[in-house]
Design a protein around this motif. Structure first.
Motif, short mmCIF file in Angstrom:
data_model
loop_
_atom_site.label_atom_id
_atom_site.label_comp_id
_atom_site.label_asym_id
_atom_site.label_seq_id
_atom_site.Cartn_x
_atom_site.Cartn_y
_atom_site.Cartn_z
N SER A 475 43.63 -51.89 65.13
CA SER A 475 44.06 -51.34 66.41
C SER A 475 43.58 -49.91 66.56
O SER A 475 43.38 -49.18 65.57
N ALA A 476 43.39 -49.52 67.81
CA ALA A 476 43.08 -48.14 68.18
C ALA A 476 43.48 -48.01 69.64
O ALA A 476 43.77 -49.00 70.32
N VAL A 477 43.53 -46.78 70.15
CA VAL A 477 43.91 -46.58 71.55
C VAL A 477 42.88 -45.70 72.24
O VAL A 477 42.25 -44.84 71.63
N VAL A 478 42.71 -45.94 73.54
CA VAL A 478 41.84 -45.12 74.37
C VAL A 478 42.55 -44.85 75.69
O VAL A 478 43.15 -45.76 76.27
N LYS A 479 42.50 -43.60 76.13
CA LYS A 479 43.16 -43.21 77.37
C LYS A 479 42.22 -43.49 78.54
O LYS A 479 41.43 -42.65 78.95
N ILE A 480 42.34 -44.70 79.09
CA ILE A 480 41.50 -45.09 80.21
C ILE A 480 41.72 -44.17 81.41
O ILE A 480 40.79 -43.83 82.14
N SER A 481 42.96 -43.72 81.58
CA SER A 481 43.25 -42.83 82.70
C SER A 481 42.57 -41.48 82.55
O SER A 481 42.45 -40.73 83.52
N GLY A 482 42.12 -41.14 81.33
CA GLY A 482 41.42 -39.89 81.10
C GLY A 482 39.92 -40.00 81.29
O GLY A 482 39.19 -39.04 81.04
N MET A 483 39.46 -41.17 81.73
CA MET A 483 38.04 -41.38 81.97
C MET A 483 37.84 -41.73 83.45
O MET A 483 38.54 -42.58 83.99
N THR A 484 36.90 -41.07 84.07
CA THR A 484 36.55 -41.46 85.44
C THR A 484 35.86 -42.82 85.39
O THR A 484 35.40 -43.27 84.33
N THR A 485 35.79 -43.48 86.52
CA THR A 485 35.11 -44.78 86.56
C THR A 485 33.65 -44.64 86.14
O THR A 485 33.11 -45.50 85.44
N SER A 486 33.01 -43.55 86.54
CA SER A 486 31.60 -43.34 86.15
C SER A 486 31.49 -43.14 84.64
O SER A 486 30.53 -43.63 84.02
N GLN A 487 32.45 -42.42 84.03
CA GLN A 487 32.43 -42.27 82.57
C GLN A 487 32.62 -43.61 81.89
O GLN A 487 31.96 -43.92 80.89
N LEU A 488 33.52 -44.40 82.41
CA LEU A 488 33.76 -45.73 81.85
C LEU A 488 32.48 -46.56 81.92
O LEU A 488 32.10 -47.23 80.95
N ASP A 489 31.80 -46.50 83.04
CA ASP A 489 30.53 -47.22 83.19
C ASP A 489 29.47 -46.71 82.21
O ASP A 489 28.65 -47.49 81.72
N GLY A 610 47.39 -34.47 74.48
CA GLY A 610 47.63 -35.14 75.75
C GLY A 610 46.71 -34.69 76.85
O GLY A 610 46.51 -35.40 77.84
N VAL A 611 46.13 -33.49 76.71
CA VAL A 611 45.23 -32.97 77.75
C VAL A 611 43.79 -33.44 77.55
O VAL A 611 42.94 -33.21 78.39
N THR A 612 43.53 -34.12 76.43
CA THR A 612 42.17 -34.59 76.16
C THR A 612 41.72 -35.59 77.22
O THR A 612 42.47 -36.45 77.65
N TYR A 613 40.49 -35.45 77.64
CA TYR A 613 39.90 -36.40 78.58
C TYR A 613 38.54 -36.82 78.05
O TYR A 613 38.00 -36.23 77.13
N GLY A 614 37.98 -37.87 78.65
CA GLY A 614 36.70 -38.38 78.19
C GLY A 614 36.89 -39.57 77.27
O GLY A 614 37.99 -40.10 77.11
N ALA A 615 35.79 -39.99 76.65
CA ALA A 615 35.79 -41.19 75.82
C ALA A 615 36.33 -40.86 74.44
O ALA A 615 35.59 -40.69 73.47
N ALA A 616 37.66 -40.76 74.34
CA ALA A 616 38.33 -40.38 73.10
C ALA A 616 39.16 -41.55 72.59
O ALA A 616 40.09 -42.00 73.26
#
Length: 735
Positions: A475-489, A610-616
């Motif tokens: 298991s691992a976790v990723v904050k999808i809400s911290g990624m823009t749709t373009s980053q996710l793409d 909690g303030v981290t954003y991006g593909a973390a």
């Protein structure tokens, strides 16, 4: 006894049966109330003081509610004004017929500990706070608590303690333990002084003149944010790069950091305005039904009237098991998880929520949380921004102006968007959500006309934190809400090269290297054949134009087009190895580098701010110290990132070169067994940097809350059935 609080029911009263308590404690209560009146001065509201030692003795002997006011240490910004709030609470508890006591816990500031040895104690401090609170309440026989909720690990540490006590008291046949939480007000973020802003803009122009457009871009991007402790780290990384390239001198760098720091925080403190662990905890604990709406989102320390509303509501909770702290939490667990998801909450809460449920006696894991998250789609209803005037201080301002009701508004909008919520769950108002939402005043998000943060129409149909699985980890976790749709793409369904670091220190040194990509190219860290295969998979349209390029030209082209993906691996950071520190700083270094943030995701068995954003991606289990697959990765390996399908897989290199996507890892693990042993020895040596007394031995893993094994073993209740709800009132049914 005068006041609205009833006596505590039941045969247990240590103050009746142990005369020493009635000798020791009355002077503590009188001292607290005397200081409270002195602190409040002319703002004191109430009759002439009547807290004589005789009256205090009588209340203790007769089992009047003994209520602990739990604050935090004033060396944390969130607790600077506790003295005022605790004074107001003490006076009201006495006026209502209770007996107030006060104690505080140490509260570790994650911002202060960031990138220092102190971060190895952050997660452990949550369990330490829980243990200390249990010790104090059990030894002094308190019945309930008014909690001044702060930041970082304190909120869920105290929640864990109080739900644990409630479960314990019920097991012993005693009165349920009640609690209400009062989150510290939101700290207004600072602004860059006009003169300093002009100087930093001049630095950006100097960078452009020297051909360092990336530094100019990254500096201006950072200048757009409100000042907060986390933005100071972003400035640090960019200014360090500017100094290395000769754009500024060390003395300039030091002065800029000083001026940024002293203009960051308001003198009255509070919880920082970003949507990090502090404010995510505010939202989550409110979603658990444990926060009175009068105290939920404030821009200043609470008034006497606001404190009174919360403490007066306790009268209906005393002696009622429906309002025991553990029952309120469990009855609201789905509400809390969906509010956390819709508001883009911190990944830290994935562990803390599980931990609180386990402390409350409920069998619960990351997989239960994930199942609740994905039972129905939870839309993104939180338009939060640190650059466009939509931080949590702005949300608190909207609540204080009467145009928003905070989590009640979010709860309402989730219902309107088809998300099932448990509206008959009890809350610390002494009523259910159904009764609270019956008052429609300023309830809908549409009442905020300018710069709304809580939305009625979703930004995206998904939100929150996703749980990932793969062939080299569980298991691992990723904050999808911290990624823009373009980053996710950018990263979804892409192959990525591993860039491996054995610890955070090594990673930070490397990621601050302004020539990191050039170094990787010069060292030929990634095999040419694998780069060609990655080009074909990640950017098939560019394949024909680039497939015949030599190594250096191919590397440059793939970087320029964002095709070269890098999975930065930071291993050996798990709870057992090193206390599970936050990987905030390395992720900030990636995000503060325009070129690198298009290419790199960060994967670790550590945590994130909690303030981290991006593909973390973090919380990987099993951790490296326990022989998890992350222990065996090497620079140059290939991973397949399939974020929308919630998986990361180790790729078979030979098959990938042939254009096939094949997942296999066990042969690699077996072949690298000796390497794994060497790394485990390095982890054991590094672990000695952490005080032996505070290492997290005999704890569960990140998927199971990182709690003491004894806590997990005692958690046998079913959160779906072992709860109590209020009987429906006629008015509620009609609502």
């Amino acid at each position: 006894m005068t006041g609205i609080y009833p006596y505590i029911e039941g045969s247990v009263n240590p103050y009746r049966d142990n005369v020493q308590g009635k000798a020791n404690e009355p002077i503590c209560v009188a001292g607290l109330l005397d200081r409270a009146k002195q602190i409040l001065g002319p703002t004191y509201e109430g009759p002439k003081p009547d807290w004589t030692l005789d009256e205090i003795y009588d209340r203790l002997h007769q089992n009047a509610p003994r209520i602990a006011i739990i604050g935090g240490s004033p060396d944390h910004p969130a607790h600077i004004m506790d003295f005022q709030t605790s004074a107001r609470a003490a006076i009201r508890i006495w006026q209502n017929g209770g007996v107030p006591f006060y104690f505080s816990t140490p509260v570790m500031c994650d911002g202060t500990a960031q990138s220092t040895q102190g971060m190895s104690y952050s997660l452990q401090s949550r369990n330490a706070v829980a243990e200390m609170v249990v010790n104090q309440i059990e030894s002094h026989g308190y019945h309930g608590a008014f909690v001044i909720q702060g930041c970082d690990k304190q909120p869920l540490g105290v929640v864990s303690a109080l739900v644990h006590l409630d479960r314990l008291r019920k097991y012993r046949g005693e009165a349920p333990f009640f609690a209400t939480f009062a989150p510290a007000h939101v700290l207004q973020g600072g602004t860059i002084p006009e003169g300093l802003f002009a100087e930093l803009e001049e630095v950006a122009k100097r960078a452009e003149a020297k051909g360092s457009e990336d530094i100019a871009h990254d500096l201006r991007d950072t200048m757009a944010y409100i000042l907060q402790c986390s933005s100071n780290t972003a400035f640090q990384g960019v200014l360090e790069r500017a100094r290395e390239r000769g754009i500024i001198m060390k003395a300039e760098h030091d002065e800029y950091e000083k001026q940024l720091a002293v203009n960051t925080c308001d003198g009255k403190g509070g919880v920082c305005a970003f949507n990090g662990t502090g404010n995510s905890s505010r939202h989550l604990v409110a979603g658990m039904g444990l926060v009175h709406p009068a105290l939920e989102l404030l821009t200043a320390p609470p008034t006497q009237e606001q404190v009174n509303k919360a403490l007066d509501s306790i009268a209906t909770m005393i002696n009622n098991p429906v309002f025991g702290a553990s029952n309120i939490m469990a009855a609201n667990i789905k509400n809390a998880i969906r509010i956390h998801s819709a508001s883009g909450g911190s990944t830290n809460l994935m562990m803390h929520t599980v931990a609180a449920m386990l402390y409350g006696g409920y069998k619960f894991s990351l997989w239960d949380l994930d199942r609740i998250h994905h039972e129905v789609p939870v839309p993104d209803l939180f338009d939060y921004s640190l650059t466009q005037g939509r931080d949590i201080f702005a949300l608190a301002t909207q609540c204080c102006s009467g145009t928003s009701r905070g989590m009640e508004t979010l709860f309402h909008e989730l219902l309107k968007n088809g998300v099932p919520m448990d509206i008959d769950a009890p809350t610390v108002t002494g009523t259910t959500w159904r009764e609270r939402l019956a008052d429609q005043t300023a309830l809908a998000a549409g009442h905020v006309r300018e710069n709304p943060i809580i939305l009625s129409t979703p930004r995206r149909p998904f939100s929150g934190v996703d749980v990932l699985t793969g062939n080299f980890f569980e298991s691992a976790v990723v904050k999808i809400s911290g990624m823009t749709t373009s980053q996710l793409d950018e990263f979804d369904r892409k192959a990525a090269f591993v860039l491996y670091y054995q610890n955070e220190d090594d990673a930070n040194r490397s990621l601050l290297n302004v020539n990191l990509l050039d170094t990787l190219k010069a060292q030929r860290s990634f095999a040419y054949e694998n780069m060609i295969a990655m080009l074909r998979h990640n950017a098939p349209k560019a394949y024909e134009a680039c497939k015949d390029l030599e190594y250096e030209a191919l590397f440059d082209a793939m970087v320029e087009q964002g095709v070269l993906k890098i999975a930065v691996i930071i291993s050996g950071q798990g709870p057992g190895a090193f206390g599970m520190p936050e990987m905030f700083t390395p992720m900030q270094h990636i995000n503060a580098n325009r070129r690198l943030k298009r290419l790199a995701t960060l994967i670790s068995d550590g945590r994130y701010s909690g303030v981290t954003y991006g593909a973390a991606i973090g919380h990987m289990t099993p951790e490296a110290k326990d022989g998890g697959g992350i222990l065996y990765l090497q620079t140059g390996d290939l991973l397949y990132l399939n974020l929308r399908e919630r998986s990361i897989q180790f790729l078979n290199e030979e098959a990938f070169r042939e254009g096939k996507v094949v997942f296999s890892f066990e042969e690699t693990r077996a072949a690298r067994r000796e390497l794994g042993e060497q790394r485990l020895e390095a982890i054991r040596r590094r672990q000695r940097q952490v005080a032996a007394s505070n290492r997290m031995h005999a704890h569960t893993d990140a998927a199971n809350g990182v709690v003491p094994l004894a806590v997990a073993e005692d958690a046998v209740l079913d959160y779906r059935s072992d709860i109590l709800l209020m009987e429906q009132k006629e008015t509620s049914k009609k609502g």
